[in-house]
Design an enzyme around this catalytic site. Structure first.
Site, PDB file in Angstrom:
ATOM      1  N   HIS A  61       0.668  -1.104   0.072  1.00  0.00           N
ATOM      2  CA  HIS A  61       0.006   0.047  -0.107  1.00  0.00           C
ATOM      3  C   HIS A  61       0.823   1.462  -0.194  1.00  0.00           C
ATOM      4  CE1 HIS A  61      -0.289   1.748   4.365  1.00  0.00           C
ATOM      5  NE2 HIS A  61       0.656   0.908   4.209  1.00  0.00           N
ATOM      6  N   CYS A 115       3.795   5.489   5.410  1.00  0.00           N
ATOM      7  CA  CYS A 115       3.663   4.331   6.149  1.00  0.00           C
ATOM      8  C   CYS A 115       4.941   3.904   6.601  1.00  0.00           C
ATOM      9  CB  CYS A 115       2.761   3.194   5.891  1.00  0.00           C
ATOM     10  SG  CYS A 115       2.827   1.770   6.844  1.00  0.00           S
ATOM     11  N   GLN A 133      -7.817  -1.625   9.445  1.00  0.00           N
ATOM     12  CA  GLN A 133      -9.267  -0.819   9.812  1.00  0.00           C
ATOM     13  C   GLN A 133     -10.294  -1.161   8.399  1.00  0.00           C
ATOM     14  OE1 GLN A 133      -8.198   3.587   9.854  1.00  0.00           O
ATOM     15  NE2 GLN A 133      -6.569   3.007  10.331  1.00  0.00           N
ATOM     16  N   SER A 156      -6.344   6.787   9.169  1.00  0.00           N
ATOM     17  CA  SER A 156      -4.935   6.865   8.861  1.00  0.00           C
ATOM     18  C   SER A 156      -4.627   7.739   7.849  1.00  0.00           C
ATOM     19  CB  SER A 156      -4.250   5.594   8.810  1.00  0.00           C
ATOM     20  OG  SER A 156      -4.203   4.578   9.888  1.00  0.00           O
ATOM     21  N   HIS A 159      -5.227   5.664   0.835  1.00  0.00           N
ATOM     22  CA  HIS A 159      -4.258   4.604   0.457  1.00  0.00           C
ATOM     23  C   HIS A 159      -4.448   4.264  -1.052  1.00  0.00           C
ATOM     24  CE1 HIS A 159      -3.974   3.181   4.865  1.00  0.00           C
ATOM     25  NE2 HIS A 159      -5.175   3.978   4.830  1.00  0.00           N
TER      26      HIS A 159
END
Length: 165
Positions: A61, A115, A133, A156, A159
């Site tokens: 991701h 990330c 999530q 977050s 993505h």
């Protein structure tokens, strides 16, 4: 310690270390959610057997955080100030480069993902249901091997996801 709210069977109330907010954990699947559950916890995601319904997937991701992300900082930027719309525009540019073979997913994730998986080209390794999530999990498990998602919005940030296995 008095119990003030009654939860359906199989749920625990916990406190997020990053936000201090309460969330709810399914003790069977370890899936968490922000909304208070209204039904007993499911014991497993399980495999339906028909079609591609794996118990776990491996994905790469590329995460772009924005100022509304639950933790608007990363290894790349201490204080992220971009808007959600700006983050989505960046992902559209990255996705376009991948689709047009101008760069690989791994190259872009390594350079631009917010990330810590960036150092592995965005590789999250294998994960099962209930470990990510909910919007991320739903998108990841809906992809076919080798398929890339559209933009996925989570707490977050935003993505794009590429399913490897």
């Amino acid at each position: 310690m008095p119990e003030t709210e009654q939860l359906p069977d199989g749920w625990e109330k916990r406190t997020s270390r990053s936000t201090g907010m309460s969330y709810y954990l399914n003790v069977h699947t370890k899936e968490s959610q922000w909304d208070q559950p209204t039904e007993p916890a499911k014991k497993s995601g399980g495999s339906g057997g028909a079609g591609d319904n794996p118990d776990e997937v491996q994905c790469l991701h590329l995460l772009v955080k924005h100022k509304g992300s639950r933790r608007p900082s990363s290894w790349r930027e201490e204080n992220i100030t971009r808007t959600k719309e700006e983050a989505q525009m960046l992902l559209e540019v990255y996705r376009h480069k991948i689709v047009n073979n101008e760069a690989t997913f791994e190259e872009l994730a390594r350079s631009y993902s917010d990330c810590s998986s960036a150092k592995r080209g965005g590789d999250l390794g294998k994960f099962g249901r209930g470990q990510m999530q909910a919007p991320f999990e739903k998108a990841a498990f809906a992809l076919n091997v080798g398929q890339m998602s559209g933009i996925v919005d989570t707490d977050s940030g935003v993505h794009i996801i590429l399913r490897k296995s």
